[in-house]
Write a protein that holds these residues in place. Structure first.
Motif, mmCIF file in Angstrom:
data_model
loop_
_atom_site.group_PDB
_atom_site.id
_atom_site.type_symbol
_atom_site.label_atom_id
_atom_site.label_comp_id
_atom_site.label_asym_id
_atom_site.label_seq_id
_atom_site.Cartn_x
_atom_site.Cartn_y
_atom_site.Cartn_z
ATOM 1 N N THR A 1 -91.435 14.178 -28.539
ATOM 2 C CA THR A 1 -91.226 14.437 -29.978
ATOM 3 C C THR A 1 -90.096 15.435 -30.363
ATOM 4 O OG1 THR A 1 -92.822 14.745 -31.674
ATOM 5 C CG2 THR A 1 -93.016 16.197 -29.921
ATOM 6 N N ILE A 2 -89.804 15.369 -31.476
ATOM 7 C CA ILE A 2 -89.109 16.309 -32.419
ATOM 8 C C ILE A 2 -89.723 16.563 -33.708
ATOM 9 C CG2 ILE A 2 -86.989 16.811 -33.602
ATOM 10 C CD1 ILE A 2 -85.558 14.301 -31.747
ATOM 11 N N VAL A 3 -89.734 17.957 -33.833
ATOM 12 C CA VAL A 3 -90.542 18.509 -35.240
ATOM 13 C C VAL A 3 -89.729 19.430 -35.708
ATOM 14 C CG1 VAL A 3 -92.782 19.267 -36.039
ATOM 15 C CG2 VAL A 3 -92.784 17.919 -33.988
ATOM 16 N N THR A 4 -89.233 19.227 -37.021
ATOM 17 C CA THR A 4 -88.454 20.274 -37.640
ATOM 18 C C THR A 4 -88.749 20.574 -39.005
ATOM 19 O OG1 THR A 4 -86.851 18.458 -38.201
ATOM 20 C CG2 THR A 4 -86.359 19.631 -36.183
ATOM 21 N N ALA A 5 -88.483 21.668 -39.701
ATOM 22 C CA ALA A 5 -88.733 22.031 -40.673
ATOM 23 C C ALA A 5 -87.716 22.022 -41.651
ATOM 24 C CB ALA A 5 -89.448 23.574 -40.793
ATOM 25 N N THR A 6 -86.566 22.086 -41.056
ATOM 26 C CA THR A 6 -85.232 21.807 -41.859
ATOM 27 C C THR A 6 -84.261 20.919 -41.393
ATOM 28 O OG1 THR A 6 -84.143 23.604 -40.688
ATOM 29 C CG2 THR A 6 -85.410 24.374 -42.553
ATOM 30 N N ASP A 7 -83.079 20.518 -42.366
ATOM 31 C CA ASP A 7 -82.106 19.535 -41.696
ATOM 32 C C ASP A 7 -81.418 20.106 -40.932
ATOM 33 O OD1 ASP A 7 -83.371 17.681 -43.699
ATOM 34 O OD2 ASP A 7 -81.820 18.027 -45.227
#
Length: 430
Positions: free
Chosen positions: A266-272
């Motif tokens: 999984t990849i979880v990001t809050a910003t580009d």
């Protein structure tokens, strides 16, 4: 909805009576009993062809199972385990411009010894009636067999992308990102996945909250995870030192090449910026020639970050399935991209959403919906309305397939109104 209402809402009497007529008992699992919970989990594992769970694995899963409304179907001649299972809970579904209560369904299994006896129908229709009785306007699930659920009014509404990357060929082309990437241990990884998912899930329609057991498994801390010890985690810190992205992954050697495949859990990001930094890590990783990932949004920017877009294979497939129960509550929960004034004639063989509904969307993007006797502008089934609801499926595509009927200018208006700024995504299974 209160916690007690969520977990102990009674079994549906119609399904209970239907199953009694064929000698089967349909009842709630006693969540205060470890034995009942373990029996439910063992039957669930059997239904999905998983290995028999160990005592340690059963103990680890009890916390999650206790938080849900679990039901089993029992055959007195077939032993102590349920011969069919289902569980559910009420959660928040992110929709364009807000959130909506959703009845999430999981663990739908029927033992191979008891197929074609109407058990799956009783389970699924029972869940729909229970959700409706509880006042929950939407139902959702992820599916292992895509041909089953359309007959109950569900439709694929949140497609996702499975990506296969030839990293040796792709070549990083984007500008470097300020900030740092650091490894993180698995315990921290689970916590960071949970936090960032909560922070980021409002950015795209289709997401639901996660739960502790899900993050532990993705971080490789599930006690029955054969690959758990191989899981690695990285975190991206922005210029201020704040963690804005995390990735869980494993590396496996490609036989005979002394090169590796990087398998992203999984990849979880809050910003580009965090997403770009993580993708650069993947593309540039030493000794890695292939990377794979699933459950990515269909508009993931990766093809635009590499020198050779043909090195990024993208397979779009169904993942998040939705089913509208309450048309008014569902359609007024989200915002829309364009003004709209149409009458929808909705056909629902199970009766929950049937009717004619005038839908007016104002300049503010909010909808007013009411029952009407006016002539219909659009004729469609509840599955088709559920498909376009989150903005992941275009009304024009369904019209071209003959599944939505309206004049072309009405289809264009419907398509434009229901569109989403960003492709919806559901980044977990449930």
């Amino acid at each position: 909805m209160s916690e007690s209402h969520r977990t102990v809402h009674p079994v549906d009497p119609t399904s209970q009576q239907r199953l009694q007529k064929v000698g089967l008992e349909y009842r709630l699992i006693d969540t205060t009993s470890d034995a009942d919970l373990d029996g439910f989990q063992r039957a669930d594992a059997r239904g999905f062809h998983d290995q028999e769970p160990t005592g340690e694995a059963l103990a680890q899963s009890r916390e999650t199972t206790r938080e849900r409304r679990n039901l089993g179907v029992f055959d007195a001649t077939a032993g102590r385990l349920p011969i069919a299972t289902v569980n559910s809970w009420v959660t928040s579904l992110t929709v364009p411009g807000g959130e909506l209560d959703m009845w999430a369904i999981s663990s739908v299994t029927v033992a191979s010894t008891h197929r074609r006896r109407g058990i799956a129908r009783a389970l699924l229709e029972g869940e729909l009636r229970a959700a409706s009785a509880a006042g929950v306007p939407m139902v959702g699930l992820t599916v292992s067999e895509a041909t089953i659920y359309g007959r109950y009014g569900f439709s694929s509404a949140v497609p996702v992308a499975r990506m296969t990357i030839d990293t040796a060929r792709a070549g990083w082309a984007a500008a470097p990102v300020a900030g740092r990437l650091l490894y993180t241990d698995r315990e921290e990884l689970a916590d960071q996945l949970a936090r960032l998912h909560d922070v980021s899930r409002g950015a795209r329609a289709g997401q639901i909250p996660g739960w502790r057991g899900r993050w532990l498994r993705l971080a490789g801390l599930g006690v029955d995870d054969k690959d758990g010890a191989a899981v690695r985690g990285i975190r991206y810190l922005d210029a201020d030192g704040t963690v804005q992205g995390v990735m869980a992954y494993t590396l496996s050697e490609i036989p005979g090449q002394f090169r590796f495949e990087l398998r992203i859990r999984t990849i979880v990001t809050a910003t580009d910026e965090a997403l770009r930094a993580i993708w650069q890590f993947v593309i540039s990783h030493d000794l890695v020639t292939r990377a794979t990932v699933d459950l990515r949004p269909v508009d993931d920017p990766l093809p635009w970050l590499v020198a050779d877009q043909r090195a990024v294979g993208v397979e779009v497939h169904d993942h998040g399935w939705l089913r509208i129960l309450d048309v008014v509550a569902s359609l007024t929960a989200r915002t829309y991209q364009r003004p709209l004034d149409v009458v929808l004639a909705v056909d629902d063989p199970l009766g929950f959403a049937s009717g004619r509904w005038r839908m007016r969307v104002g300049a503010d993007g909010r909808a007013q919906v009411e029952s009407t006797d006016d002539a219909a502008d659009v004729t469609l089934g509840v599955a088709e309305l559920s498909a376009i609801f989150a903005g992941g499926v275009r009304a024009s595509s369904l019209a071209a397939a003959g599944r939505v009927q309206a004049e072309s200018h009405v289809i264009d208006a419907l398509t434009a109104a229901f569109a989403a700024d960003r492709a919806p995504v559901l980044s977990i299974w449930y």
